[in-house]
Design a protein around this motif. Sequence first.
Motif, short mmCIF file in Angstrom:
data_model
loop_
_atom_site.label_atom_id
_atom_site.label_comp_id
_atom_site.label_asym_id
_atom_site.label_seq_id
_atom_site.Cartn_x
_atom_site.Cartn_y
_atom_site.Cartn_z
N LEU A 15 4.09 0.79 8.96
CA LEU A 15 4.94 0.91 9.46
C LEU A 15 5.70 0.51 10.85
N VAL A 16 4.89 1.10 11.56
CA VAL A 16 5.40 0.77 13.58
C VAL A 16 4.94 -0.34 13.77
N ILE A 17 3.73 -0.53 13.03
CA ILE A 17 2.90 -2.85 13.71
C ILE A 17 3.29 -3.36 12.76
N THR A 25 4.01 10.65 9.93
CA THR A 25 3.29 10.15 8.30
C THR A 25 2.93 11.52 7.38
N THR A 26 2.90 11.22 6.08
CA THR A 26 3.34 12.22 5.25
C THR A 26 2.27 12.43 4.22
N LYS A 27 1.17 12.12 4.48
CA LYS A 27 0.00 11.95 3.62
C LYS A 27 -0.68 12.37 4.20
N VAL A 28 -1.47 12.89 3.90
CA VAL A 28 -2.88 13.63 5.08
C VAL A 28 -3.94 13.18 5.07
N THR A 29 -3.93 12.04 4.07
CA THR A 29 -4.73 11.17 5.73
C THR A 29 -3.80 9.82 5.61
N GLY A 30 -3.08 9.87 6.35
CA GLY A 30 -1.71 8.81 6.94
C GLY A 30 -2.17 8.56 8.24
N LEU A 31 -1.81 7.36 8.90
CA LEU A 31 -1.84 7.68 10.59
C LEU A 31 -0.88 7.07 11.25
N GLY A 32 0.20 6.75 9.74
CA GLY A 32 1.25 6.19 10.53
C GLY A 32 1.62 5.32 11.48
N LEU A 33 0.63 4.30 11.67
CA LEU A 33 1.63 3.02 12.04
C LEU A 33 1.18 1.83 11.68
N GLN A 80 0.69 -1.11 0.40
CA GLN A 80 0.42 -0.14 -0.13
C GLN A 80 0.73 1.35 0.09
N ASN A 81 1.20 0.76 0.75
CA ASN A 81 2.82 2.10 1.09
C ASN A 81 3.53 2.48 -0.64
N ALA A 82 3.87 1.70 -0.64
CA ALA A 82 4.27 1.21 -2.56
C ALA A 82 3.39 2.17 -3.16
N LEU A 83 2.40 1.84 -3.29
CA LEU A 83 1.12 2.39 -4.53
C LEU A 83 1.22 4.08 -4.44
N ASP A 84 0.91 4.28 -2.85
CA ASP A 84 1.13 5.24 -2.41
C ASP A 84 2.06 6.34 -3.06
N ALA A 85 2.99 6.16 -3.21
CA ALA A 85 4.01 6.45 -3.60
C ALA A 85 4.21 6.70 -5.27
N LEU A 86 3.67 6.06 -5.54
CA LEU A 86 3.31 5.69 -6.95
C LEU A 86 2.28 6.12 -7.66
N GLY A 139 13.11 5.29 -5.68
CA GLY A 139 11.87 4.82 -4.72
C GLY A 139 11.87 4.25 -3.62
N ALA A 140 11.60 3.89 -2.94
CA ALA A 140 12.40 3.20 -1.68
C ALA A 140 12.11 1.50 -2.08
N SER A 141 12.28 0.73 -0.97
CA SER A 141 13.18 0.06 -0.91
C SER A 141 13.42 -1.04 0.27
N ARG A 181 10.45 -3.05 -3.44
CA ARG A 181 10.54 -2.05 -4.02
C ARG A 181 9.93 -1.14 -5.22
N ASP A 182 9.53 -0.25 -5.01
CA ASP A 182 8.73 0.53 -6.28
C ASP A 182 9.64 1.79 -6.42
N ASN A 183 9.48 2.10 -7.84
CA ASN A 183 9.92 3.01 -8.70
C ASN A 183 8.99 4.57 -7.74
N GLY A 184 8.84 4.99 -6.61
CA GLY A 184 7.79 5.77 -7.15
C GLY A 184 8.68 7.14 -5.76
N THR A 185 8.33 7.70 -4.90
CA THR A 185 8.44 9.56 -4.87
C THR A 185 9.54 8.76 -3.75
N GLY A 186 10.34 8.59 -3.34
CA GLY A 186 10.88 7.77 -2.62
C GLY A 186 11.07 9.07 -1.14
N LEU A 187 11.71 8.58 -0.06
CA LEU A 187 11.71 9.21 1.34
C LEU A 187 12.69 9.76 1.34
P1 ADP Z 1 0.84 6.02 6.50
O1 ADP Z 1 0.67 4.78 5.90
O2 ADP Z 1 -0.40 5.47 7.04
O3 ADP Z 1 2.09 7.18 6.68
P2 ADP Z 1 3.75 4.28 7.07
O4 ADP Z 1 3.60 3.89 8.89
O5 ADP Z 1 3.21 2.99 6.55
O6 ADP Z 1 1.61 5.39 8.01
O7 ADP Z 1 4.12 5.53 6.38
C1 ADP Z 1 5.34 6.98 7.33
C2 ADP Z 1 5.57 6.83 6.13
O8 ADP Z 1 6.65 6.49 5.47
C3 ADP Z 1 4.87 7.52 5.14
O9 ADP Z 1 3.92 8.13 5.31
C4 ADP Z 1 5.29 7.61 4.04
O10 ADP Z 1 5.91 9.13 4.31
C5 ADP Z 1 7.12 6.86 3.95
N1 ADP Z 1 7.15 5.59 3.19
C6 ADP Z 1 6.41 5.21 4.05
N2 ADP Z 1 6.65 4.09 2.39
C7 ADP Z 1 6.60 4.88 1.35
C8 ADP Z 1 7.22 4.16 -0.14
N3 ADP Z 1 7.48 2.97 -0.61
N4 ADP Z 1 6.71 5.29 -0.43
C9 ADP Z 1 7.92 6.56 0.00
N5 ADP Z 1 7.27 6.85 1.29
C10 ADP Z 1 6.80 5.41 1.92
#
Ligand code: ADP
Length: 301
Positions: A267-269, A257-265, A207-213, A290-292, A237-243
Motif C-alpha cells: 500500500l505504501v508503494i 503488516t498483519t500478515k505472517v509473510t507480509g512486507l507491509g510495502l 492481492q490484499n483482497a484475496l488475502d482477506a478472503l 470487508g475493505a474498500s 472492494r471485498d467482503n473479507g475480514t476488513g481492517l
Molecule cells: P502486506 O500485504 O504485505 O501486509 P500492504 O501494504 O499491502 O502490505 O497491506 C498492509 C496491511 O493492510 C495488511 O497487512 C492488512 O492488515 C491491511 N489490508 C490491506 N488491504 C486489506 C484488505 N483488502 N482487507 C483487510 N486488510 C487489508
Amino acid sequence: VILVGTLLAAAGWAVVRRRRGAVARQAALARMNAELEHRVAERTEDLNRSNVALAAEIIERESAEDRVRRLRDDLAQANRLSILGQIAAGVGHEINQPLAAIRAYAETGAQLIDGGHTPAARDNLSEIVRVTERIGAITQMLRGFARRGTGATRPVAVDEAIEGALSLLSGRIRDAGARIERAPIAPGLAALAGRIRLEQVLVNLLQNALDALRDHADPRIGISVGTTPTTVTINVRDNGTGLSPEAQGNLFIPFATTKVTGLGLGLVISGDIAREFGGDLRLEPDDGPGASFTLELPRAP
Ligand code: ADP
C-alpha cells in the motif's frame, strides 16, 4: 571703543565657537559614517556567510531528495519483484495447461498425418500456434511488469489495465474461488498514468483482497469505476475480514503488516505511485463488510 572692542571680541569668539562646533559636528558625522560603513560591512559579511550556508543547505537538501527518490524507486522495484515472485507460482499453473494442450495436439497431429488426415493435422498445428500465443502473452506481461516503469504518464485505457491485473492474478483468483464483480466501464475511458505501474497498484489491491478472503465461504471482489470531468476513480472492494482500527491507523506505513509473510510495502508503494500520477489512494472508511479502497487518477482528456 571699549564697547566696540567688546562687541568685536564677542563676535570673534562666536565665530570661533561656531567653527569649533562645525568641526565637532563633522567629526561626529565622520564617526557615524565610519560606524555605518562598519556595520554594513559586518552585515554584508553575515549575509555572505548565510548565503554560503544556504547554498550548502540547498545542495544537501537536493541530494537528500535524490536519495529519497532513489530509495523510493528501489522500493517500488523491490515490491514489483516480490509481487513477481508471488505470482510466479500462479503463472506456472497458467503455462502448464497450454503446454499440456500443445503436447496433446502434437501427438494426435502425428497420428493424423500417419492416417493421411492432412486437414485435421493442419487444424492441430493452428491450435498449437494459438496456444503458444497465449503463453507468449503471459510471459510478455510478466516481462513488462518486471521492467522499471518510466516517470512519464500517458493515457492508459482503464478497462485494459484492470483486465491486465486480473489476468496476472487469474490463477490465484481461480484457486480462491473468488467471484469478480465488475460494473461496465465507459468505452474509451482513460486515465493519465503508466500502464505497468497502474497494473502494479491494482495487483496490490487485488492481492490484499484475496488475502482477506482466504477461507471465506463466499469470496467476492467488486471493481467499479467512477468519473468526474477531471478524474477517474477505481474502487476495489471485498467482503473479507476488513481492517481493525489499529490496522487502519497503520495503513500506508512501511512494514506495517498483519500478515505472517507480509512486507507491509504494497500500500505504501501503491499510494506513492498514485501520487506520482497526480492522484491518490485511500481506504473508504465504514464501507464494509470487508475493505474498500479507492484509487483516484487524473482523467485523460
Ligand atoms: P502486506 O500485504 O504485505 O501486509 P500492504 O501494504 O499491502 O502490505 O497491506 C498492509 C496491511 O493492510 C495488511 O497487512 C492488512 O492488515 C491491511 N489490508 C490491506 N488491504 C486489506 C484488505 N483488502 N482487507 C483487510 N486488510 C487489508
